[in-house]
Design a protein around this motif. Structure first.
Motif, PDB file in Angstrom:
ATOM      1  N   GLY A 172       0.811  -1.217   0.000  1.00  0.00           N
ATOM      2  CA  GLY A 172       0.000   0.000   0.000  1.00  0.00           C
ATOM      3  C   GLY A 172       0.838   1.257   0.000  1.00  0.00           C
ATOM      4  O   GLY A 172       1.970   1.271   0.511  1.00  0.00           O
ATOM      5  N   SER A 173       0.286   2.317  -0.592  1.00  0.00           N
ATOM      6  CA  SER A 173       0.939   3.619  -0.607  1.00  0.00           C
ATOM      7  C   SER A 173      -0.120   4.677  -0.347  1.00  0.00           C
ATOM      8  O   SER A 173      -1.168   4.669  -0.997  1.00  0.00           O
ATOM      9  CB  SER A 173       1.587   3.857  -1.980  1.00  0.00           C
ATOM     10  OG  SER A 173       2.087   5.186  -2.067  1.00  0.00           O
ATOM     11  N   GLY A 174       0.139   5.563   0.598  1.00  0.00           N
ATOM     12  CA  GLY A 174      -0.816   6.636   0.876  1.00  0.00           C
ATOM     13  C   GLY A 174      -0.080   7.940   1.115  1.00  0.00           C
ATOM     14  O   GLY A 174       1.002   7.945   1.701  1.00  0.00           O
ATOM     15  N   ALA A 175      -0.652   9.042   0.634  1.00  0.00           N
ATOM     16  CA  ALA A 175      -0.040  10.353   0.869  1.00  0.00           C
ATOM     17  C   ALA A 175      -1.141  11.358   1.157  1.00  0.00           C
ATOM     18  O   ALA A 175      -2.288  11.171   0.740  1.00  0.00           O
ATOM     19  CB  ALA A 175       0.770  10.789  -0.340  1.00  0.00           C
ATOM     20  N   ALA A 176      -0.781  12.400   1.898  1.00  0.00           N
ATOM     21  CA  ALA A 176      -1.777  13.430   2.233  1.00  0.00           C
ATOM     22  C   ALA A 176      -1.084  14.740   2.565  1.00  0.00           C
ATOM     23  O   ALA A 176       0.116  14.771   2.835  1.00  0.00           O
ATOM     24  CB  ALA A 176      -2.624  12.972   3.417  1.00  0.00           C
ATOM     25  N   THR A 177      -1.866  15.822   2.542  1.00  0.00           N
ATOM     26  CA  THR A 177      -1.347  17.133   2.937  1.00  0.00           C
ATOM     27  C   THR A 177      -2.241  17.752   4.009  1.00  0.00           C
ATOM     28  O   THR A 177      -3.369  17.308   4.235  1.00  0.00           O
ATOM     29  CB  THR A 177      -1.294  18.117   1.743  1.00  0.00           C
ATOM     30  OG1 THR A 177      -2.597  18.208   1.164  1.00  0.00           O
ATOM     31  CG2 THR A 177      -0.307  17.660   0.690  1.00  0.00           C
ATOM     32  N   ASP A 178      -1.693  18.757   4.659  1.00  0.00           N
ATOM     33  CA  ASP A 178      -2.417  19.513   5.685  1.00  0.00           C
ATOM     34  C   ASP A 178      -1.934  20.964   5.568  1.00  0.00           C
ATOM     35  O   ASP A 178      -1.021  21.255   4.795  1.00  0.00           O
ATOM     36  CB  ASP A 178      -2.071  18.925   7.067  1.00  0.00           C
ATOM     37  CG  ASP A 178      -3.033  19.370   8.167  1.00  0.00           C
ATOM     38  OD1 ASP A 178      -3.949  20.175   7.884  1.00  0.00           O
ATOM     39  OD2 ASP A 178      -2.866  18.926   9.304  1.00  0.00           O
ATOM     40  N   ALA A 179      -2.512  21.878   6.339  1.00  0.00           N
ATOM     41  CA  ALA A 179      -2.071  23.270   6.305  1.00  0.00           C
ATOM     42  C   ALA A 179      -0.571  23.337   6.581  1.00  0.00           C
ATOM     43  O   ALA A 179      -0.063  22.652   7.465  1.00  0.00           O
ATOM     44  CB  ALA A 179      -2.827  24.074   7.356  1.00  0.00           C
ATOM     45  N   LEU A 180       0.144  24.174   5.815  1.00  0.00           N
ATOM     46  CA  LEU A 180       1.591  24.292   6.005  1.00  0.00           C
ATOM     47  C   LEU A 180       1.899  24.909   7.372  1.00  0.00           C
ATOM     48  O   LEU A 180       2.796  24.444   8.087  1.00  0.00           O
ATOM     49  CB  LEU A 180       2.202  25.150   4.889  1.00  0.00           C
ATOM     50  CG  LEU A 180       3.710  25.020   4.726  1.00  0.00           C
ATOM     51  CD1 LEU A 180       4.078  23.648   4.186  1.00  0.00           C
ATOM     52  CD2 LEU A 180       4.257  26.093   3.796  1.00  0.00           C
ATOM     53  N   ALA A 181       1.166  25.955   7.725  1.00  0.00           N
ATOM     54  CA  ALA A 181       1.422  26.637   9.002  1.00  0.00           C
ATOM     55  C   ALA A 181       0.758  25.860  10.137  1.00  0.00           C
ATOM     56  O   ALA A 181      -0.441  25.588  10.096  1.00  0.00           O
ATOM     57  CB  ALA A 181       0.890  28.055   8.954  1.00  0.00           C
ATOM     58  N   LEU A 182       1.556  25.544  11.140  1.00  0.00           N
ATOM     59  CA  LEU A 182       1.036  24.803  12.300  1.00  0.00           C
ATOM     60  C   LEU A 182      -0.159  25.524  12.925  1.00  0.00           C
ATOM     61  O   LEU A 182      -1.148  24.907  13.320  1.00  0.00           O
ATOM     62  CB  LEU A 182       2.167  24.637  13.334  1.00  0.00           C
ATOM     63  CG  LEU A 182       1.828  23.925  14.633  1.00  0.00           C
ATOM     64  CD1 LEU A 182       1.429  22.476  14.382  1.00  0.00           C
ATOM     65  CD2 LEU A 182       3.022  23.982  15.603  1.00  0.00           C
ATOM     66  N   HIS A 183      -0.089  26.871  13.000  1.00  0.00           N
ATOM     67  CA  HIS A 183      -1.147  27.614  13.697  1.00  0.00           C
ATOM     68  C   HIS A 183      -2.497  27.518  12.980  1.00  0.00           C
ATOM     69  O   HIS A 183      -3.533  27.796  13.578  1.00  0.00           O
ATOM     70  CB  HIS A 183      -0.743  29.087  13.926  1.00  0.00           C
ATOM     71  CG  HIS A 183      -0.442  29.859  12.672  1.00  0.00           C
ATOM     72  ND1 HIS A 183       0.790  30.427  12.433  1.00  0.00           N
ATOM     73  CD2 HIS A 183      -1.196  30.169  11.598  1.00  0.00           C
ATOM     74  CE1 HIS A 183       0.765  31.050  11.261  1.00  0.00           C
ATOM     75  NE2 HIS A 183      -0.430  30.908  10.741  1.00  0.00           N
ATOM     76  N   THR A 184      -2.494  27.161  11.686  1.00  0.00           N
ATOM     77  CA  THR A 184      -3.752  27.087  10.931  1.00  0.00           C
ATOM     78  C   THR A 184      -4.541  25.813  11.231  1.00  0.00           C
ATOM     79  O   THR A 184      -5.725  25.732  10.947  1.00  0.00           O
ATOM     80  CB  THR A 184      -3.455  27.148   9.408  1.00  0.00           C
ATOM     81  OG1 THR A 184      -2.564  28.231   9.180  1.00  0.00           O
ATOM     82  CG2 THR A 184      -4.702  27.377   8.594  1.00  0.00           C
ATOM     83  N   ARG A 185      -3.860  24.802  11.803  1.00  0.00           N
ATOM     84  CA  ARG A 185      -4.527  23.509  11.999  1.00  0.00           C
ATOM     85  C   ARG A 185      -5.479  23.549  13.190  1.00  0.00           C
ATOM     86  O   ARG A 185      -5.215  24.227  14.176  1.00  0.00           O
ATOM     87  CB  ARG A 185      -3.474  22.416  12.202  1.00  0.00           C
ATOM     88  CG  ARG A 185      -2.555  22.370  10.995  1.00  0.00           C
ATOM     89  CD  ARG A 185      -1.601  21.221  11.064  1.00  0.00           C
ATOM     90  NE  ARG A 185      -0.470  21.514  10.189  1.00  0.00           N
ATOM     91  CZ  ARG A 185       0.768  21.116  10.386  1.00  0.00           C
ATOM     92  NH1 ARG A 185       1.054  20.363  11.430  1.00  0.00           N
ATOM     93  NH2 ARG A 185       1.716  21.447   9.551  1.00  0.00           N
ATOM     94  N   GLU A 186      -6.539  22.765  13.057  1.00  0.00           N
ATOM     95  CA  GLU A 186      -7.566  22.772  14.103  1.00  0.00           C
ATOM     96  C   GLU A 186      -7.015  22.359  15.458  1.00  0.00           C
ATOM     97  O   GLU A 186      -7.331  22.926  16.477  1.00  0.00           O
ATOM     98  CB  GLU A 186      -8.698  21.823  13.718  1.00  0.00           C
ATOM     99  CG  GLU A 186      -9.903  22.560  13.183  1.00  0.00           C
ATOM    100  CD  GLU A 186     -10.942  21.623  12.637  1.00  0.00           C
ATOM    101  OE1 GLU A 186     -11.332  20.700  13.368  1.00  0.00           O
ATOM    102  OE2 GLU A 186     -11.358  21.836  11.479  1.00  0.00           O
ATOM    103  N   ASP A 187      -6.171  21.304  15.460  1.00  0.00           N
ATOM    104  CA  ASP A 187      -5.611  20.813  16.718  1.00  0.00           C
ATOM    105  C   ASP A 187      -4.097  20.714  16.577  1.00  0.00           C
ATOM    106  O   ASP A 187      -3.597  20.009  15.701  1.00  0.00           O
ATOM    107  CB  ASP A 187      -6.218  19.435  17.045  1.00  0.00           C
ATOM    108  CG  ASP A 187      -5.615  18.849  18.309  1.00  0.00           C
ATOM    109  OD1 ASP A 187      -4.990  19.605  19.078  1.00  0.00           O
ATOM    110  OD2 ASP A 187      -5.747  17.631  18.512  1.00  0.00           O
ATOM    111  N   ILE A 188      -3.395  21.438  17.447  1.00  0.00           N
ATOM    112  CA  ILE A 188      -1.936  21.522  17.368  1.00  0.00           C
ATOM    113  C   ILE A 188      -1.282  20.146  17.572  1.00  0.00           C
ATOM    114  O   ILE A 188      -0.196  19.885  17.072  1.00  0.00           O
ATOM    115  CB  ILE A 188      -1.394  22.510  18.439  1.00  0.00           C
ATOM    116  CG1 ILE A 188      -2.051  23.887  18.298  1.00  0.00           C
ATOM    117  CG2 ILE A 188       0.126  22.633  18.403  1.00  0.00           C
ATOM    118  CD1 ILE A 188      -1.747  24.627  17.051  1.00  0.00           C
TER     119      ILE A 188
END
Lengths: 129, 381
Positions: free
Chosen positions: B234-250
């Motif tokens: 299996g292979s999986g990839a994903a992205t999230d907000a670049l800036a830590l402060h933008t994420r819902e939960d630190i």
């Protein structure tokens, strides 16, 4: 490394300009062209609140070249009153004065001077209230 | 999609390789992988590297490495996703073979960090330049803020963070390719020089030079070559907000969770089926968050789980038997492929004193920045 001029000249750095989505009401700081809440492209200008609280923080002891003269300095993720979170230095206090949940106010300050030419980079910092 | 296998691997020793150039480091690892696979050609190449431009002033390294490996004119391209550039190179090679376009692809990673550049600045370029770095944040600083939040919300202790470094250095002490193959104690970790409170230099992966490569083939070709076959399940990839402060939960590394869920789904397995994992312990807190996101332990319980020895070589789910980034070293672009090198050694039963018992399914998780990109692969012997 010199930063591009736009980075120093962003109006949101000086006037805390933010964008409020016309559709879902989410406030984006910095302003975005696409709302991260609902995908809408329609915004009203708004101003970020300058009052907030510390979500998490640290003290930087090893810094990149442009900040080495400032170590140790405290930096935090601050949530301002309209729910937006930003990363900012917390100044005019000792590192041990910071705590999660403490209230802060954003102020306008010099951040660092850049490269051989010494261009001054300004922006917001936080102080404890 | 066609089935894809790894049939050869190679890596350089990680460390301060001051007498070797960027290209020589890569070619050394590539030749080891080619010789290990016993193949006489490759059809294309993906080279993971975060920022050779900032570290040694060299861009355009796909073509450079193809030239010096003596495989031009095959297609070769550099892949960049900060510290998971290597893992993303593997993913692209995997899809090139799975799609049926190629049968034999080299995937690699390289970085030369220790000699010249302002490393703190270069690494910080993986964070948000305009809204994080401009204000003085560093990578240790970002992970320190994750650590503070994790300690505040879940009661994770300073000692539990240190337990990650102690365990990984113990494993790494058996790894001849490790940069720091020596044991450390809890007290040494806690009392080491602070980098960004509460993280000390012994919570942090080192600055390293190194390269790692792997040879991928279609399963049909693998069978013809009569070599031990490690299948990519299996292979999986994903992205999230670049800036830590933008994420819902630190404290949540959502891209890690998302990339793992995609990989588990493709592989048709669940977290409890995994025999061992190589994960991206760039800082001690990162491993604690990652084992939570991978589903090895409940959210918030990564600290006590580690402290009780569940992730040690003899534990319930061994994590970073290689020594991880912490002890083995972290030449950022090479890390994702070096994880594959370890997974393959473990699955073949060639890992010596750090061998995990009954290693059947291995997982490799590699992430970029403060977790804005992540890639997870699952392998089976």
């Amino acid at each position: 490394m010199p930063s591009p001029g736009y980075r120093r000249e962003m109006p949101q750095r000086y006037r805390l300009e933010a964008a409020k989505c016309k559709k879902c009401g989410k406030v984006s700081f910095p302003p975005r062209l696409v709302c991260s809440g609902c995908g809408s492209r329609e915004f009203d200008k708004t101003k970020l609140s300058d009052n907030g609280k510390i979500v998490t923080y640290t003290t930087i002891r090893v810094a990149p070249a442009q900040f080495t003269t400032q170590v140790p300095y405290s930096i935090a993720i601050v949530e301002v009153d309209n729910g937006v979170r930003i990363t900012t230095q917390v100044v005019d206090c000792k590192p041990e004065d910071l705590e999660i949940g403490k209230k802060v106010k954003l102020v306008f300050r010099k951040l660092y001077s850049e490269g051989h030419t010494g261009i001054i980079c300004y922006g917001y910092k936080a102080i404890l209230i | 999609m066609r089935e894809v296998a790894v049939i050869g691997c190679g890596m350089t020793k990680f460390g301060e390789l001051w007498k070797k150039s960027l290209r020589d480091i890569f070619v050394e690892a590539a030749l080891k992988a080619i010789d290990d696979a016993g193949v006489d050609h490759i059809e294309s190449m993906y080279v993971g590297s975060m920022t050779p431009g900032l570290f040694v002033g060299q861009e355009h390294i796909g073509a450079l490495m193809a030239d010096y490996l003596g495989v031009a004119p095959i297609p070769a391209v550099r892949v960049e996703s900060a510290c998971c550039s290597g893992g993303m190179a593997l993913r692209l090679g995997f899809f090139e073979i799975a799609s049926g376009y190629s049968d034999l692809v080299l995937v690699g990673g390289v970085e030369k960090m220790t000699d010249g550049a302002d490393v703190t600045y270069a690494l910080a370029s993986a964070a948000d330049q305009d809204y994080e770095v401009y204000h003085g944040i560093t990578f240790p600083g970002l992970y320190a803020m994750i650590a503070k939040a994790h300690m505040h919300h879940y009661g994770t202790t300073r000692k539990q963070l240190a337990a990650v470094s102690v365990k990984n250095h113990y494993n790494g002490s058996f790894n001849p390719n490790a940069q720091f193959p020596k044991e450390v104690t809890i007290d040494q970790v806690i009392n080491a020089t602070l980098v960004a409170d509460p993280l000390t230099v012994l919570d942090s992966s080192p600055v390293s030079d190194g390269a790692a490569c792997a040879i991928l083939v279609s399963m049909d070709l693998a069978k013809k070559l009569n070599k031990p076959v490690i299948k990519i399940l299996g292979s999986g990839a994903a992205t999230d907000a670049l800036a830590l402060h933008t994420r819902e939960d630190i404290t949540t590394l959502k891209a890690v969770k998302d990339s793992a869920e995609s990989a588990y789904k493709m592989a048709g397995i669940k977290p409890s089926d995994v025999s061992f994992a190589e994960v991206h312990d760039c800082f001690s807190i990162a491993e604690i968050c990652i084992i939570e996101e991978l589903g090895f332990v409940k959210k918030g319980q990564g600290g006590p789980f580690t402290e009780k020895g569940n992730t040690s070589l003899e534990g319930k789910i061994p994590v970073n038997p290689s020594g991880g980034l912490k002890s083995k070293g972290h030449p950022v672009g090479a890390t994702g492929i070096a994880q594959v090198v370890e997974v393959v050694e473990q699955l073949k039963g060639n890992a010596g004193k750090r061998q995990v018992k009954n290693a059947k399914i291995g997982l490799a998780q590699n992430m970029g920045g403060s977790g804005a990109s992540s890639v997870t692969h699952i392998f089976q012997i």
